[in-house]
Design a protein around this motif. Structure first.
Motif, PDB file in Angstrom:
ATOM      1  N   UNK A  32       0.845  -1.185   0.000  1.00 47.66           N
ATOM      2  CA  UNK A  32       0.000   0.000   0.000  1.00 47.66           C
ATOM      3  C   UNK A  32       0.880   1.234   0.000  1.00 47.66           C
ATOM      4  N   UNK A  33       0.265   2.400  -0.007  1.00 47.77           N
ATOM      5  CA  UNK A  33       1.010   3.661  -0.003  1.00 47.77           C
ATOM      6  C   UNK A  33       1.890   3.792   1.235  1.00 47.77           C
ATOM      7  N   UNK A  34       1.429   3.257   2.366  1.00 45.73           N
ATOM      8  CA  UNK A  34       2.172   3.377   3.616  1.00 45.73           C
ATOM      9  C   UNK A  34       3.281   2.338   3.739  1.00 45.73           C
ATOM     10  N   UNK A  35       3.307   1.359   2.843  1.00 47.27           N
ATOM     11  CA  UNK A  35       4.374   0.371   2.871  1.00 47.27           C
ATOM     12  C   UNK A  35       3.990  -0.938   3.525  1.00 47.27           C
ATOM     13  N   UNK A  36       2.737  -1.073   3.976  1.00 47.52           N
ATOM     14  CA  UNK A  36       2.333  -2.342   4.590  1.00 47.52           C
ATOM     15  C   UNK A  36       2.035  -3.374   3.499  1.00 47.52           C
TER      16      UNK A  36
END
Length: 119
Positions: free
Chosen positions: A57-61
């Motif tokens: 995802x955008x947050x890196x998860x």
């Protein structure tokens, strides 16, 4: 007018028994109705596993992996549960007059038919 709607309590009336790993006899709420295919998605019934490709995802998860969710089943394999007897029943329609704001009109209303055993 549809016999089964979203939010109805239904019971699976066909398929493999629960003793053999099936869903017959299980009750659950209708999550989604797919009228084009005559199918319904019932909560807690017909679980399938889906393999989802790993992504970010955008947050890196991380996303993805093996997910389980309900798959649609044919509308003929479920029956609406009578709210009084808690048993599967057929659905009937009757015309009732409704008065709202001084205006009277006739509306079709669903109701649970009583089976011969319940009388």
């Amino acid at each position: 007018m549809a016999n089964i709607k979203k939010g109805d309590l239904v019971q699976v009336i066909s398929g493999r028994t629960q003793a053999r790993g099936g869903d017959r006899g299980k009750q659950g709420r209708v999550i989604e109705v797919i009228p084009e295919q005559n199918r319904v998605v019932v909560e807690g019934v017909n679980y399938v596993t889906k393999h989802v490709k790993v992504g970010q995802t955008q947050r890196g998860s991380k996303t993805g992996g093996i997910e389980t969710h309900e798959a649609p089943i044919h509308v003929s394999n479920v029956a609406i549960v009578d709210p009084e007897s808690k048993k599967p029943t057929r659905v009937g329609f009757r015309n009732e007059t409704v008065t709202k704001d001084g205006v009277t009109k006739t509306v079709r209303v669903r109701y649970a038919k009583k089976s011969g055993k319940d009388l």
